[in-house]
Motif scaffolding. Structure first.
Motif, mmCIF file in Angstrom:
data_model
loop_
_atom_site.group_PDB
_atom_site.id
_atom_site.type_symbol
_atom_site.label_atom_id
_atom_site.label_comp_id
_atom_site.label_asym_id
_atom_site.label_seq_id
_atom_site.Cartn_x
_atom_site.Cartn_y
_atom_site.Cartn_z
ATOM 1 N N GLN A 50 26.068 45.299 -7.516
ATOM 2 C CA GLN A 50 25.564 45.772 -6.222
ATOM 3 C C GLN A 50 24.783 47.067 -6.399
ATOM 4 O O GLN A 50 25.128 47.912 -7.233
ATOM 5 N N VAL A 51 23.724 47.204 -5.607
ATOM 6 C CA VAL A 51 22.998 48.469 -5.477
ATOM 7 C C VAL A 51 22.971 48.832 -3.998
ATOM 8 O O VAL A 51 22.886 47.955 -3.144
ATOM 9 N N LYS A 52 23.046 50.132 -3.711
ATOM 10 C CA LYS A 52 23.096 50.554 -2.314
ATOM 11 C C LYS A 52 22.520 51.955 -2.169
ATOM 12 O O LYS A 52 22.864 52.870 -2.928
ATOM 13 N N TYR A 53 21.617 52.114 -1.173
ATOM 14 C CA TYR A 53 21.084 53.428 -0.829
ATOM 15 C C TYR A 53 22.026 54.123 0.147
ATOM 16 O O TYR A 53 22.736 53.472 0.924
ATOM 17 N N ASN A 54 21.995 55.458 0.109
ATOM 18 C CA ASN A 54 22.660 56.195 1.183
ATOM 19 C C ASN A 54 21.760 56.192 2.415
ATOM 20 O O ASN A 54 20.647 55.680 2.398
ATOM 21 N N ARG A 55 22.244 56.750 3.514
ATOM 22 C CA ARG A 55 21.503 56.664 4.785
ATOM 23 C C ARG A 55 20.132 57.333 4.699
ATOM 24 O O ARG A 55 19.141 56.830 5.230
ATOM 25 N N GLU A 56 20.052 58.481 4.036
ATOM 26 C CA GLU A 56 18.782 59.199 3.950
ATOM 27 C C GLU A 56 17.811 58.543 2.968
ATOM 28 O O GLU A 56 16.606 58.782 3.038
ATOM 29 N N GLY A 57 18.333 57.767 2.046
ATOM 30 C CA GLY A 57 17.474 57.110 1.074
ATOM 31 C C GLY A 57 17.109 57.948 -0.126
ATOM 32 O O GLY A 57 16.259 57.551 -0.924
ATOM 33 N N ASP A 58 17.754 59.109 -0.298
ATOM 34 C CA ASP A 58 17.435 59.951 -1.449
ATOM 35 C C ASP A 58 18.323 59.662 -2.652
ATOM 36 O O ASP A 58 18.024 60.095 -3.764
ATOM 37 N N LEU A 59 19.417 58.927 -2.444
ATOM 38 C CA LEU A 59 20.322 58.582 -3.533
ATOM 39 C C LEU A 59 20.518 57.071 -3.583
ATOM 40 O O LEU A 59 20.560 56.398 -2.555
ATOM 41 N N LEU A 60 20.648 56.568 -4.805
ATOM 42 C CA LEU A 60 20.917 55.154 -5.025
ATOM 43 C C LEU A 60 22.209 55.029 -5.819
ATOM 44 O O LEU A 60 22.373 55.676 -6.862
ATOM 45 N N PHE A 61 23.125 54.189 -5.334
ATOM 46 C CA PHE A 61 24.388 53.940 -6.021
ATOM 47 C C PHE A 61 24.355 52.536 -6.608
ATOM 48 O O PHE A 61 23.862 51.602 -5.977
ATOM 49 N N SER A 62 24.883 52.395 -7.811
ATOM 50 C CA SER A 62 24.899 51.091 -8.467
ATOM 51 C C SER A 62 26.249 50.851 -9.125
ATOM 52 O O SER A 62 26.870 51.776 -9.668
ATOM 53 N N VAL A 63 26.690 49.599 -9.066
ATOM 54 C CA VAL A 63 27.920 49.201 -9.746
ATOM 55 C C VAL A 63 27.644 47.920 -10.517
ATOM 56 O O VAL A 63 26.751 47.148 -10.179
ATOM 57 N N ALA A 64 28.443 47.708 -11.576
ATOM 58 C CA ALA A 64 28.194 46.577 -12.472
ATOM 59 C C ALA A 64 29.516 46.123 -13.090
ATOM 60 O O ALA A 64 30.589 46.598 -12.729
ATOM 61 N N LYS A 65 29.394 45.225 -14.044
ATOM 62 C CA LYS A 65 30.582 44.698 -14.717
ATOM 63 C C LYS A 65 31.049 45.585 -15.868
ATOM 64 O O LYS A 65 31.884 45.180 -16.666
ATOM 65 N N ASP A 66 30.506 46.813 -15.949
ATOM 66 C CA ASP A 66 30.855 47.703 -17.057
ATOM 67 C C ASP A 66 31.784 48.848 -16.662
ATOM 68 O O ASP A 66 31.917 49.813 -17.413
ATOM 69 N N GLN A 67 32.409 48.791 -15.491
ATOM 70 C CA GLN A 67 33.490 49.693 -15.086
ATOM 71 C C GLN A 67 33.055 51.059 -14.554
ATOM 72 O O GLN A 67 33.879 51.770 -13.994
ATOM 73 N N VAL A 68 31.781 51.444 -14.712
ATOM 74 C CA VAL A 68 31.370 52.813 -14.379
ATOM 75 C C VAL A 68 30.280 52.811 -13.305
ATOM 76 O O VAL A 68 29.113 52.517 -13.597
ATOM 77 N N PRO A 69 30.618 53.148 -12.050
ATOM 78 C CA PRO A 69 29.579 53.307 -11.018
ATOM 79 C C PRO A 69 28.636 54.449 -11.372
ATOM 80 O O PRO A 69 29.045 55.458 -11.969
ATOM 81 N N ASN A 70 27.366 54.297 -10.990
ATOM 82 C CA ASN A 70 26.331 55.308 -11.253
ATOM 83 C C ASN A 70 25.697 55.753 -9.943
ATOM 84 O O ASN A 70 25.666 55.000 -8.968
ATOM 85 N N VAL A 71 25.163 56.989 -9.939
ATOM 86 C CA VAL A 71 24.354 57.471 -8.824
ATOM 87 C C VAL A 71 23.054 58.017 -9.395
ATOM 88 O O VAL A 71 23.053 58.697 -10.429
ATOM 89 N N TRP A 72 21.938 57.693 -8.722
ATOM 90 C CA TRP A 72 20.595 58.025 -9.195
ATOM 91 C C TRP A 72 19.803 58.734 -8.100
ATOM 92 O O TRP A 72 20.025 58.499 -6.921
#
Length: 329
Positions: A15-37
């Motif tokens: 899954q990928v998901k933006y925050n409400r403002e759209g300045d941050l992107l969150f991503s999760v995967a099958k590798d156990q570690v969520p990321n923020v960009w």
């Protein structure tokens, strides 16, 4: 349209998901570690360490203060977005498949898989109780779903209720305050893979293994638009600023190694929401597209694939003239 290619995960995106403002992107995967960009340049801002299995879903609250994640390690975790600190862990009997915050940010919901002799269930928790009592906090609402074919595969929570998507193709509207079902409808012939709101919360779009995506009126639960593809649709999203939808999917991941990229149809496809006509295709992934999200300003979108890559796209100027050029609107 040259995308920014993000390589922060070792395995397939879920899954990928933006925050409400759209300045941050969150991503999760099958590798156990969520990321923020950072959404503007694709720089990785940080990671969230603590899960021991695949992370299936995530959500960020309205103020971008808290992140919730659902994992196959049979837990749901609540994080501080800024510091990356793990705030609360809620343990479950089976893998946690989905999660979502309420619009006001006071409650969180999650659902589990039907596995290990346990039924699928979804629970609603009060965040204040979670902070005070930790993972032992009792849910304010719980519903068991004993039939495996009706397990929850996706959920979203809007201002007027919660919607759950099920493996048998049904979508159910719940009234959390009254703790009851408002209505339900069968909209697909196969497992529903994704469920997303339009930005105004008036419509939903669902994608399914039955090779289709459906746009649904949130009030009546009627299907108002339908889009067909030749392959399973893993994700779908509605533009917040234009009458456009984007679909992504492709051949099943288990068959990818025997299929040429073009034959697997791993491109994202843009359709006009009203006319239901295809207006463009975007290639790039080397495997099925698992997740899609439009930027909150409508100027681009992001996709996450089975190949482990995130592709951030910003639309060219021609995209914004396509309605006038082809449809006269």
């Amino acid at each position: 349209m040259r995308p920014i290619l993000l390589n922060g995960h070792d395995r397939a995106l879920t899954q990928v998901k933006y925050n409400r403002e759209g300045d941050l992107l969150f991503s999760v995967a099958k590798d156990q570690v969520p990321n923020v960009w950072y959404a503007d340049n694709g720089e990785r801002l940080g990671t969230y360490h603590g899960h021991q299995g695949t992370v299936w879903a995530c959500d960020v609250d309205y103020m971008t203060e808290r992140l919730v994640t659902a994992s196959a390690d049979c837990s749901m975790k609540l994080w501080d977005v800024e510091t990356g600190k793990e705030l609360v862990t809620v343990s479950a009997e089976t893998p946690v498949r989905t999660c979502a915050f309420s619009v006001d940010g006071r409650k969180v919901m999650y659902s589990t898989d039907h596995a290990m002799g346990q039924p699928c269930f979804f629970r609603v928790l009060d965040l204040q109780q979670l902070y005070q009592e930790g993972g032992k906090a009792k849910p304010v609402f719980q519903k068991d779903i004993p039939i495996k074919e009706k397990r929850i595969t996706a959920l979203v929570w809007g201002p007027d209720g919660c919607f759950t998507a099920h493996a048998n193709g049904e979508i159910v509207n719940w009234n959390i305050e009254k703790q009851c079902t408002v209505q339900y409808k069968s909209v697909h012939q196969g497992l529903i893979t994704d469920l997303q709101f339009k930005s105004d919360y008036l419509y939903l779009i669902s994608s399914s293994k039955d090779h289709s995506a459906q746009v649904i009126d949130c009030e009546t639960m009627d299907v108002v638009k339908s889009f067909q593809m030749e392959r399973p649709v893993n994700s779908a999203a509605i533009s917040p600023t234009h009458d456009h939808v984007i679909l992504g999917g492709g051949q099943e991941a288990s068959q990818v190694t025997t299929t040429h990229g073009a034959a697997g149809r791993f491109d994202a496809r843009l359709f006009h929401l009203v006319c239901e006509e295809e207006i463009g295709r975007i290639k790039g992934h080397f495997g099925p597209i698992n997740t899609l999200a439009f930027r909150p300003d409508g100027k681009g979108y992001v996709s996450g694939g089975e190949d482990g890559f995130i592709r951030m796209h910003e639309f060219d100027d021609i995209y914004f003239d396509v309605d006038k050029e082809y449809f006269g609107v």
